[in-house]
Write an enzyme that holds these catalytic residues in place. Structure first.
Site, PDB file in Angstrom:
ATOM      1  N   TRP A  71      -4.840   5.661  -4.149  1.00  0.00           N
ATOM      2  CA  TRP A  71      -4.384   6.976  -3.661  1.00  0.00           C
ATOM      3  C   TRP A  71      -4.382   7.063  -2.139  1.00  0.00           C
ATOM      4  O   TRP A  71      -3.908   8.050  -1.585  1.00  0.00           O
ATOM      5  CB  TRP A  71      -5.288   8.079  -4.225  1.00  0.00           C
ATOM      6  CG  TRP A  71      -5.134   8.317  -5.691  1.00  0.00           C
ATOM      7  CD1 TRP A  71      -4.243   7.699  -6.539  1.00  0.00           C
ATOM      8  CD2 TRP A  71      -5.877   9.246  -6.499  1.00  0.00           C
ATOM      9  NE1 TRP A  71      -4.405   8.184  -7.816  1.00  0.00           N
ATOM     10  CE2 TRP A  71      -5.397   9.133  -7.821  1.00  0.00           C
ATOM     11  CE3 TRP A  71      -6.894  10.147  -6.236  1.00  0.00           C
ATOM     12  CZ2 TRP A  71      -5.903   9.898  -8.870  1.00  0.00           C
ATOM     13  CZ3 TRP A  71      -7.404  10.919  -7.286  1.00  0.00           C
ATOM     14  CH2 TRP A  71      -6.906  10.794  -8.585  1.00  0.00           C
TER      15      TRP A  71
ATOM     16  N   HIS B 184      -7.074  -4.392   3.065  1.00  0.00           N
ATOM     17  CA  HIS B 184      -5.747  -3.787   2.874  1.00  0.00           C
ATOM     18  C   HIS B 184      -5.026  -3.788   4.225  1.00  0.00           C
ATOM     19  O   HIS B 184      -5.644  -3.541   5.265  1.00  0.00           O
ATOM     20  CB  HIS B 184      -5.899  -2.362   2.332  1.00  0.00           C
ATOM     21  CG  HIS B 184      -4.595  -1.798   1.868  1.00  0.00           C
ATOM     22  ND1 HIS B 184      -3.655  -1.319   2.748  1.00  0.00           N
ATOM     23  CD2 HIS B 184      -4.056  -1.676   0.629  1.00  0.00           C
ATOM     24  CE1 HIS B 184      -2.590  -0.914   2.056  1.00  0.00           C
ATOM     25  NE2 HIS B 184      -2.818  -1.119   0.770  1.00  0.00           N
TER      26      HIS B 184
ATOM     27  N   GLU C  48      -0.076  -8.955  -1.277  1.00  0.00           N
ATOM     28  CA  GLU C  48       0.622  -7.731  -0.877  1.00  0.00           C
ATOM     29  C   GLU C  48       1.396  -7.993   0.416  1.00  0.00           C
ATOM     30  O   GLU C  48       0.834  -7.826   1.516  1.00  0.00           O
ATOM     31  CB  GLU C  48      -0.386  -6.609  -0.622  1.00  0.00           C
ATOM     32  CG  GLU C  48      -1.158  -6.153  -1.827  1.00  0.00           C
ATOM     33  CD  GLU C  48      -1.473  -4.659  -1.726  1.00  0.00           C
ATOM     34  OE1 GLU C  48      -1.002  -3.914  -2.582  1.00  0.00           O
ATOM     35  OE2 GLU C  48      -2.151  -4.257  -0.779  1.00  0.00           O
TER      36      GLU C  48
ATOM     37  N   SER D  53       5.411  -1.591  -3.236  1.00  0.00           N
ATOM     38  CA  SER D  53       6.579  -0.841  -3.723  1.00  0.00           C
ATOM     39  C   SER D  53       6.929  -1.068  -5.190  1.00  0.00           C
ATOM     40  O   SER D  53       8.099  -1.023  -5.565  1.00  0.00           O
ATOM     41  CB  SER D  53       7.796  -1.146  -2.836  1.00  0.00           C
ATOM     42  OG  SER D  53       7.588  -0.638  -1.543  1.00  0.00           O
TER      43      SER D  53
HETATM   44  C1  PEP Z   1      -0.636  -0.499  -1.495  1.00  0.00           C
HETATM   45  O1  PEP Z   1      -0.833   0.289  -0.580  1.00  0.00           O
HETATM   46  O2  PEP Z   1      -1.489  -1.348  -1.827  1.00  0.00           O
HETATM   47  C2  PEP Z   1       0.631  -0.413  -2.199  1.00  0.00           C
HETATM   48  C3  PEP Z   1       0.943  -1.339  -3.056  1.00  0.00           C
HETATM   49  O3  PEP Z   1       1.415   0.682  -1.890  1.00  0.00           O
HETATM   50  P1  PEP Z   1       2.883   0.986  -2.417  1.00  0.00           P
HETATM   51  O4  PEP Z   1       2.880   0.823  -3.907  1.00  0.00           O
HETATM   52  O5  PEP Z   1       3.161   2.380  -2.005  1.00  0.00           O
HETATM   53  O6  PEP Z   1       3.788  -0.017  -1.766  1.00  0.00           O
END
Ligand code: PEP
Length: 259
Positions: A10, A95, A167, A212
Protein backbone atom coordinates in the site's frame (compact mmCIF):
# COMPACT_ATOMS: atom_id res chain seq x y z
CA UNK A 1 3.65 -27.01 -3.35
CA UNK A 2 4.73 -23.44 -2.78
CA UNK A 3 1.71 -21.19 -2.81
CA UNK A 4 1.87 -18.12 -5.02
CA UNK A 5 2.51 -15.13 -2.77
CA UNK A 6 0.62 -11.94 -3.60
CA UNK A 7 1.72 -8.96 -1.54
CA UNK A 8 -0.33 -5.78 -1.54
CA UNK A 9 2.14 -2.96 -1.04
CA UNK A 10 0.00 0.00 0.00
CA UNK A 11 3.02 2.31 0.30
CA UNK A 12 1.97 5.64 1.85
CA UNK A 13 -1.74 4.99 1.45
CA UNK A 14 -4.58 3.75 3.61
CA UNK A 15 -6.63 4.76 6.62
CA UNK A 16 -8.85 3.05 9.19
CA UNK A 17 -11.74 3.77 6.87
CA UNK A 18 -9.96 2.18 3.89
CA UNK A 19 -9.10 -0.91 5.96
CA UNK A 20 -12.58 -1.29 7.42
CA UNK A 21 -14.11 -1.02 3.96
CA UNK A 22 -11.75 -3.42 2.23
CA UNK A 23 -10.39 -6.00 4.58
CA UNK A 24 -13.58 -8.05 4.81
CA UNK A 25 -13.60 -8.31 1.03
CA UNK A 26 -9.97 -9.44 1.03
CA UNK A 27 -10.75 -11.98 3.77
CA UNK A 28 -13.66 -13.32 1.76
CA UNK A 29 -11.64 -13.84 -1.40
CA UNK A 30 -8.82 -15.31 0.67
CA UNK A 31 -11.19 -18.08 1.82
CA UNK A 32 -11.68 -19.19 -1.75
CA UNK A 33 -7.99 -19.45 -2.66
CA UNK A 34 -6.17 -22.76 -3.15
CA UNK A 35 -3.11 -21.63 -5.08
CA UNK A 36 -2.44 -18.14 -3.75
CA UNK A 37 -1.61 -16.72 -0.37
CA UNK A 38 -2.17 -13.05 0.43
CA UNK A 39 -0.13 -10.62 2.43
CA UNK A 40 -0.90 -6.99 3.22
CA UNK A 41 1.81 -4.38 3.53
CA UNK A 42 0.27 -1.22 5.00
CA UNK A 43 2.10 1.74 6.55
CA UNK A 44 3.58 0.84 9.97
CA UNK A 45 0.82 2.51 11.98
CA UNK A 46 -1.84 0.13 10.68
CA UNK A 47 0.10 -3.13 11.08
CA UNK A 48 -1.21 -3.87 14.54
CA UNK A 49 -4.80 -3.02 13.64
CA UNK A 50 -4.69 -5.28 10.59
CA UNK A 51 -2.98 -8.01 12.56
CA UNK A 52 -6.02 -8.15 14.84
CA UNK A 53 -8.38 -8.28 11.88
CA UNK A 54 -6.58 -11.13 10.10
CA UNK A 55 -6.23 -13.39 13.14
CA UNK A 56 -7.48 -16.89 12.29
CA UNK A 57 -6.99 -16.33 8.56
CA UNK A 58 -4.07 -17.30 6.35
CA UNK A 59 -3.45 -13.67 5.36
CA UNK A 60 -0.07 -12.45 6.55
CA UNK A 61 1.46 -9.09 7.33
CA UNK A 62 4.37 -7.49 5.51
CA UNK A 63 6.28 -4.43 6.73
CA UNK A 64 7.49 -1.90 4.19
CA UNK A 65 10.74 -1.18 5.97
CA UNK A 66 12.79 -1.72 9.14
CA UNK A 67 15.72 -0.04 10.85
CA UNK A 68 19.14 -1.65 11.23
CA UNK A 69 19.23 -0.88 14.96
CA UNK A 70 17.54 -2.96 17.62
CA UNK A 71 16.99 -0.13 20.11
CA UNK A 72 18.31 3.22 21.21
CA UNK A 73 18.31 6.83 20.17
CA UNK A 74 17.06 6.49 16.61
CA UNK A 75 14.06 8.77 16.47
CA UNK A 76 11.43 7.75 13.97
CA UNK A 77 12.70 4.23 13.46
CA UNK A 78 11.14 0.80 14.02
CA UNK A 79 13.11 -2.33 14.92
CA UNK A 80 12.80 -5.86 13.69
CA UNK A 81 11.73 -7.06 17.15
CA UNK A 82 8.92 -4.50 17.19
CA UNK A 83 7.71 -5.81 13.85
CA UNK A 84 7.88 -9.34 15.21
CA UNK A 85 5.92 -8.27 18.29
CA UNK A 86 2.99 -7.12 16.20
CA UNK A 87 2.79 -10.20 14.02
CA UNK A 88 4.74 -9.23 10.91
CA UNK A 89 5.96 -12.12 8.76
CA UNK A 90 7.71 -10.47 5.81
CA UNK A 91 9.75 -7.28 5.51
CA UNK A 92 10.32 -5.49 2.20
CA UNK A 93 13.98 -4.56 1.93
CA UNK A 94 15.51 -2.27 -0.66
CA UNK A 95 12.38 -1.17 -2.43
CA UNK A 96 13.44 1.23 -5.15
CA UNK A 97 11.37 4.01 -3.57
CA UNK A 98 13.52 3.71 -0.44
CA UNK A 99 16.68 3.59 -2.50
CA UNK A 100 15.66 6.67 -4.48
CA UNK A 101 13.79 8.87 -1.98
CA UNK A 102 15.58 7.83 1.21
CA UNK A 103 19.06 7.28 -0.18
CA UNK A 104 19.24 3.69 1.02
CA UNK A 105 22.34 2.22 -0.51
CA UNK A 106 23.39 -1.30 -1.26
CA UNK A 107 25.34 -1.65 2.04
CA UNK A 108 22.47 -0.48 4.23
CA UNK A 109 20.05 -2.75 2.40
CA UNK A 110 22.40 -5.69 2.89
CA UNK A 111 22.55 -4.99 6.63
CA UNK A 112 18.76 -4.84 6.83
CA UNK A 113 18.40 -8.10 4.90
CA UNK A 114 20.79 -9.96 7.20
CA UNK A 115 19.25 -8.51 10.36
CA UNK A 116 15.68 -9.37 9.37
CA UNK A 117 16.68 -12.94 8.55
CA UNK A 118 18.71 -13.37 11.72
CA UNK A 119 15.79 -12.20 13.85
CA UNK A 120 13.41 -14.69 12.32
CA UNK A 121 11.36 -12.67 9.84
CA UNK A 122 11.43 -13.20 6.10
CA UNK A 123 13.15 -10.47 4.08
CA UNK A 124 11.93 -9.66 0.59
CA UNK A 125 14.91 -8.30 -1.27
CA UNK A 126 13.84 -5.97 -4.07
CA UNK A 127 16.31 -5.73 -6.90
CA UNK A 128 16.09 -4.30 -10.36
CA UNK A 129 17.55 -1.87 -12.81
CA UNK A 130 16.72 1.67 -13.93
CA UNK A 131 15.78 2.39 -17.54
CA UNK A 132 19.28 3.74 -18.15
CA UNK A 133 20.90 0.63 -16.68
CA UNK A 134 18.62 -1.53 -18.79
CA UNK A 135 19.67 0.37 -21.90
CA UNK A 136 23.29 -0.25 -20.97
CA UNK A 137 22.62 -3.95 -20.36
CA UNK A 138 23.54 -3.72 -16.70
CA UNK A 139 20.57 -5.60 -15.23
CA UNK A 140 22.43 -8.76 -14.29
CA UNK A 141 25.32 -6.80 -12.84
CA UNK A 142 23.00 -4.64 -10.69
CA UNK A 143 21.20 -7.68 -9.30
CA UNK A 144 24.33 -9.69 -8.61
CA UNK A 145 26.04 -6.71 -6.96
CA UNK A 146 23.24 -6.55 -4.38
CA UNK A 147 23.50 -10.27 -3.70
CA UNK A 148 27.27 -10.08 -3.42
CA UNK A 149 27.03 -7.17 -1.02
CA UNK A 150 24.93 -9.37 1.29
CA UNK A 151 27.43 -12.20 0.90
CA UNK A 152 30.22 -9.85 1.97
CA UNK A 153 28.69 -9.51 5.44
CA UNK A 154 27.12 -12.96 5.71
CA UNK A 155 27.14 -16.20 3.75
CA UNK A 156 24.98 -17.87 1.15
CA UNK A 157 22.87 -19.64 3.78
CA UNK A 158 21.38 -16.29 4.73
CA UNK A 159 19.25 -16.62 1.57
CA UNK A 160 17.58 -19.79 2.82
CA UNK A 161 13.83 -19.18 3.14
CA UNK A 162 13.92 -15.66 1.81
CA UNK A 163 12.31 -13.89 -1.12
CA UNK A 164 13.95 -12.11 -4.01
CA UNK A 165 11.65 -9.75 -5.85
CA UNK A 166 12.76 -8.70 -9.29
CA UNK A 167 11.32 -5.23 -9.68
CA UNK A 168 12.64 -3.28 -12.65
CA UNK A 169 12.62 0.29 -11.39
CA UNK A 170 11.32 1.64 -14.68
CA UNK A 171 8.29 -0.66 -14.42
CA UNK A 172 7.18 0.36 -10.93
CA UNK A 173 4.07 2.50 -11.04
CA UNK A 174 4.75 3.37 -14.68
CA UNK A 175 2.19 1.17 -16.41
CA UNK A 176 5.06 -0.52 -18.28
CA UNK A 177 5.60 -4.18 -17.62
CA UNK A 178 8.79 -6.14 -18.18
CA UNK A 179 8.96 -8.59 -21.04
CA UNK A 180 8.39 -12.05 -19.66
CA UNK A 181 11.43 -13.46 -21.42
CA UNK A 182 13.60 -10.85 -19.78
CA UNK A 183 12.08 -11.57 -16.36
CA UNK A 184 12.69 -15.25 -16.92
CA UNK A 185 16.25 -14.60 -18.04
CA UNK A 186 17.15 -12.54 -14.97
CA UNK A 187 15.48 -14.90 -12.51
CA UNK A 188 17.26 -17.87 -14.06
CA UNK A 189 20.51 -15.96 -13.99
CA UNK A 190 20.15 -15.22 -10.26
CA UNK A 191 19.07 -18.79 -9.57
CA UNK A 192 22.10 -20.18 -11.39
CA UNK A 193 24.39 -17.84 -9.51
CA UNK A 194 23.02 -18.87 -6.13
CA UNK A 195 23.00 -22.51 -7.18
CA UNK A 196 26.70 -22.24 -8.05
CA UNK A 197 27.32 -21.22 -4.44
CA UNK A 198 24.96 -23.63 -2.73
CA UNK A 199 22.96 -26.37 -4.37
CA UNK A 200 20.40 -26.78 -1.61
CA UNK A 201 19.02 -23.39 -0.67
CA UNK A 202 17.84 -22.38 -4.12
CA UNK A 203 14.80 -24.61 -3.54
CA UNK A 204 13.91 -22.44 -0.57
CA UNK A 205 14.01 -19.07 -2.25
CA UNK A 206 10.81 -17.52 -3.58
CA UNK A 207 11.07 -15.34 -6.66
CA UNK A 208 8.56 -12.57 -7.11
CA UNK A 209 8.00 -10.06 -9.88
CA UNK A 210 6.82 -6.52 -9.25
CA UNK A 211 6.17 -3.59 -11.58
CA UNK A 212 2.79 -2.46 -12.94
CA UNK A 213 1.14 -5.87 -12.68
CA UNK A 214 -2.57 -5.66 -13.48
CA UNK A 215 -5.53 -7.72 -14.68
CA UNK A 216 -4.78 -7.08 -18.34
CA UNK A 217 -1.09 -7.87 -18.47
CA UNK A 218 -0.58 -10.94 -16.26
CA UNK A 219 -1.48 -13.68 -18.73
CA UNK A 220 1.96 -14.14 -20.11
CA UNK A 221 3.41 -14.68 -16.63
CA UNK A 222 1.71 -18.01 -16.33
CA UNK A 223 3.25 -19.89 -19.18
CA UNK A 224 5.96 -21.33 -16.93
CA UNK A 225 6.31 -21.90 -13.22
CA UNK A 226 9.30 -19.83 -12.32
CA UNK A 227 7.65 -16.89 -10.61
CA UNK A 228 6.36 -17.62 -7.11
CA UNK A 229 4.52 -14.40 -6.50
CA UNK A 230 3.83 -10.75 -7.29
CA UNK A 231 4.36 -7.52 -5.43
CA UNK A 232 1.39 -5.35 -6.29
CA UNK A 233 1.39 -1.62 -5.68
CA UNK A 234 -1.19 0.54 -7.43
CA UNK A 235 -3.79 -2.13 -8.19
CA UNK A 236 -3.92 -3.21 -4.54
CA UNK A 237 -5.40 0.18 -3.64
CA UNK A 238 -8.59 -0.31 -5.63
CA UNK A 239 -10.38 -3.25 -4.10
CA UNK A 240 -12.45 -4.12 -7.17
CA UNK A 241 -9.37 -4.32 -9.37
CA UNK A 242 -7.37 -6.14 -6.73
CA UNK A 243 -10.02 -8.84 -6.33
CA UNK A 244 -10.32 -9.29 -10.10
CA UNK A 245 -6.56 -9.62 -10.31
CA UNK A 246 -6.40 -12.21 -7.51
CA UNK A 247 -9.20 -14.22 -9.11
CA UNK A 248 -7.41 -14.20 -12.44
CA UNK A 249 -4.12 -15.28 -10.89
CA UNK A 250 -5.86 -18.09 -8.99
CA UNK A 251 -7.58 -19.30 -12.16
CA UNK A 252 -4.36 -19.12 -14.18
CA UNK A 253 -2.53 -21.17 -11.54
CA UNK A 254 -5.32 -23.72 -11.50
CA UNK A 255 -5.02 -24.13 -15.27
CA UNK A 256 -1.25 -24.22 -15.15
CA UNK A 257 -1.27 -26.94 -12.53
CA UNK A 258 -3.67 -29.04 -14.58
CA UNK A 259 -1.60 -28.80 -17.76
C1 PEP B 1 5.87 -1.83 -6.07
O1 PEP B 1 5.88 -0.69 -5.63
O2 PEP B 1 6.54 -2.74 -5.54
C2 PEP B 1 5.03 -2.11 -7.22
C3 PEP B 1 5.12 -3.27 -7.81
O3 PEP B 1 4.18 -1.09 -7.60
P1 PEP B 1 3.23 -1.07 -8.87
O4 PEP B 1 2.45 -2.35 -8.90
O5 PEP B 1 2.35 0.11 -8.67
O6 PEP B 1 4.12 -0.95 -10.07
Amino acid sequence: MKKFLIIANWKLNGSYNFIDKNLNIIKKINNSLNYCQLSISPPYVYLNYINNLIKNTSISLTAQNVDIHLKGSFTGEISVNMLKDIGVKYVIIGHSERRIYHNEDIDLISKKFVLVKKYGLIPILCIGETAEQKKNKLTEKICINQINSILKISNIKIFNNTIIAYEPIWAIGSGKIADINEVKKIILFIKKYIFSLNKEIIKNIYFQYGGSVNFFNINHFFTKKYINGFLIGKVSLTIKDFVLLIEKIEKSLYLLNRS
